[in-house]
Design a protein around this motif. Structure first.
Motif, PDB file in Angstrom:
ATOM      1  N   UNK A  53       4.022   8.340   8.282  1.00 31.45           N
ATOM      2  CA  UNK A  53       5.406   8.602   7.885  1.00 31.45           C
ATOM      3  C   UNK A  53       6.058   7.251   7.587  1.00 31.45           C
ATOM      4  N   UNK A  54       6.983   7.200   6.672  1.00 25.85           N
ATOM      5  CA  UNK A  54       7.651   5.937   6.376  1.00 25.85           C
ATOM      6  C   UNK A  54       8.549   5.543   7.552  1.00 25.85           C
ATOM      7  N   UNK A  55       8.329   4.352   8.071  1.00 28.52           N
ATOM      8  CA  UNK A  55       9.078   3.920   9.261  1.00 28.52           C
ATOM      9  C   UNK A  55       9.877   2.644   9.017  1.00 28.52           C
ATOM     10  N   UNK A  88      12.373  -0.053  13.444  1.00 24.97           N
ATOM     11  CA  UNK A  88      12.234  -1.022  14.534  1.00 24.97           C
ATOM     12  C   UNK A  88      12.184  -2.431  13.964  1.00 24.97           C
ATOM     13  N   UNK A  89      13.075  -3.277  14.436  1.00 25.23           N
ATOM     14  CA  UNK A  89      13.096  -4.676  14.023  1.00 25.23           C
ATOM     15  C   UNK A  89      12.280  -5.515  14.992  1.00 25.23           C
ATOM     16  N   UNK A 123       2.237  14.715   9.001  1.00 27.41           N
ATOM     17  CA  UNK A 123       3.290  14.195   8.133  1.00 27.41           C
ATOM     18  C   UNK A 123       4.710  14.401   8.650  1.00 27.41           C
ATOM     19  N   UNK A 124       4.927  15.322   9.574  1.00 30.12           N
ATOM     20  CA  UNK A 124       6.275  15.442  10.130  1.00 30.12           C
ATOM     21  C   UNK A 124       6.298  15.181  11.634  1.00 30.12           C
ATOM     22  N   UNK A 125       5.193  14.725  12.158  1.00 29.98           N
ATOM     23  CA  UNK A 125       4.988  14.401  13.577  1.00 29.98           C
ATOM     24  C   UNK A 125       5.035  15.632  14.495  1.00 29.98           C
ATOM     25  N   UNK A 152       9.461   4.782  20.136  1.00 30.22           N
ATOM     26  CA  UNK A 152      10.692   4.896  19.340  1.00 30.22           C
ATOM     27  C   UNK A 152      10.543   5.987  18.287  1.00 30.22           C
ATOM     28  N   UNK A 153       9.360   6.061  17.705  1.00 30.67           N
ATOM     29  CA  UNK A 153       9.080   7.065  16.686  1.00 30.67           C
ATOM     30  C   UNK A 153       9.101   8.472  17.293  1.00 30.67           C
ATOM     31  N   UNK A 154       8.500   8.611  18.464  1.00 30.85           N
ATOM     32  CA  UNK A 154       8.502   9.914  19.138  1.00 30.85           C
ATOM     33  C   UNK A 154       9.931  10.367  19.451  1.00 30.85           C
ATOM     34  N   UNK A 155      10.751   9.435  19.922  1.00 32.88           N
ATOM     35  CA  UNK A 155      12.138   9.784  20.254  1.00 32.88           C
ATOM     36  C   UNK A 155      12.916  10.194  19.005  1.00 32.88           C
ATOM     37  N   UNK A 156      12.699   9.451  17.919  1.00 30.42           N
ATOM     38  CA  UNK A 156      13.420   9.737  16.683  1.00 30.42           C
ATOM     39  C   UNK A 156      13.112  11.143  16.175  1.00 30.42           C
ATOM     40  N   UNK A 157      11.854  11.575  16.355  1.00 30.96           N
ATOM     41  CA  UNK A 157      11.444  12.885  15.863  1.00 30.96           C
ATOM     42  C   UNK A 157      11.355  13.933  16.975  1.00 30.96           C
TER      43      UNK A 157
END
Length: 293
Positions: free
Chosen positions: A169-171, A175-176, A90-92, A114-119
């Motif tokens: 996780x809510x994403x 990313x568009x 839940x928090x990566x 992108x998700x990995x970088x953000x977290x």
């Protein structure tokens, strides 16, 4: 064309007769995902293909014999990270050691990174398991992977089949994703016919925006997606026919990511604008505007 609600303008143009109104005889061939659609285009089996900008970006490093005619939809919540035990990630922070199902060289892979970088988890030890879109759900259900990075309607199908499945996780907004119409540069299809395709798609986009309920009913029947679920997805879609600097910026950003990740040969990088046919797009839209005045 990809079997996803993102392809709605093409389905609508066909179902409502917009292609025929513009003098076209179009045959739609459904495939699983934009990678397969693009490969069919390159193999000469189809004349045009739908695909995400990520697939366009990856292929721009290896060939420049194709062109983007237009984007017709964007979504900031189409690709999702899913698991049968989402609370575990839940928090990566617990993602290290996980096996993740990814569609190689696609929006699935860019979204996941992108998700990995953000977290701040870029350095986590993760096993990437490259799968085809139609293998994703089964791989998760059979515990061959712990998570999947997948686009709709796969998340919907997964949750429908496996009630414990959910987003990790809510994403939304991370990313568009854009969906685009791609063709070959040196092709026997005339400029006039290409313009007519864009004009038919413009009519379809107008129909979708003016009659969302009717459009959703058509798409839910064609793709066998529950109407309630489709209306939930629909809120994240922005249907517009464009070929804008936003697409150029997105392609440039993703190109740099692919180079940094050593996924592509950096010496092959091109000016992205070489594969966008602005002249065709603008002439088609100007002519279409004149017809409707």
């Amino acid at each position: 064309m990809s079997k996803t609600p993102l392809s709605s303008p093409i389905f609508i143009a066909d179902e409502k007769g917009f292609f025929k109104q513009h003098g076209l005889n179009i045959q739609l061939i459904r495939e699983d995902g934009g990678v397969k659609c693009f490969n069919e285009l390159m193999a000469g089996n189809v004349d045009f293909a739908t695909t995400s900008e990520s697939v366009v970006m990856f292929n721009s490093f290896y060939r420049t014999d194709f062109t983007v005619l237009a984007s017709f939809v964007e979504s900031d919540n189409d690709v999702k990270l899913l698991s049968l035990s989402p609370q575990r990630f839940d928090d990566l922070a617990a993602i290290s050691g996980a096996k993740v199902g990814i569609v190689k060289s696609s929006a699935s892979e860019f979204f996941f990174d992108s998700l990995l970088m953000l977290y701040h988890q870029q350095d986590a030890q993760i096993e990437r398991v490259y799968l085809k879109p139609n293998q994703m759900i089964n791989a998760l259900q059979q515990k061959e992977v712990d998570l999947i990075s997948a686009w709709e309607p796969l998340p919907y199908q997964l949750v429908d089949e496996s009630p414990t499945a959910s987003q990790v996780i809510s994403t939304k907004g991370l990313y568009n994703l854009s969906f685009n119409l791609v063709g070959l540069k040196n092709h026997s299809i005339s400029v006039k016919d290409k313009q007519s395709i864009l004009q038919a798609l413009s009519d379809a986009v107008n129909f979708i925006n003016e009659k969302p309920e009717d459009s959703q009913l058509i798409i839910s029947q064609l793709l066998n997606i529950d109407k309630i679920q489709l209306s939930y997805l629909w809120r994240d879609y922005s249907f517009r026919l464009t070929l804008s600097n936003t697409l150029v910026s997105s392609l440039q950003l993703q190109s740099q990511w692919a180079i940094d990740r050593l996924l592509v040969p950096k010496d092959n990088r091109i000016d992205i604008r070489q594969i966008l046919d602005r002249q065709l797009f603008e002439s088609a839209m100007n002519e279409h505007m004149d017809e409707h005045q």
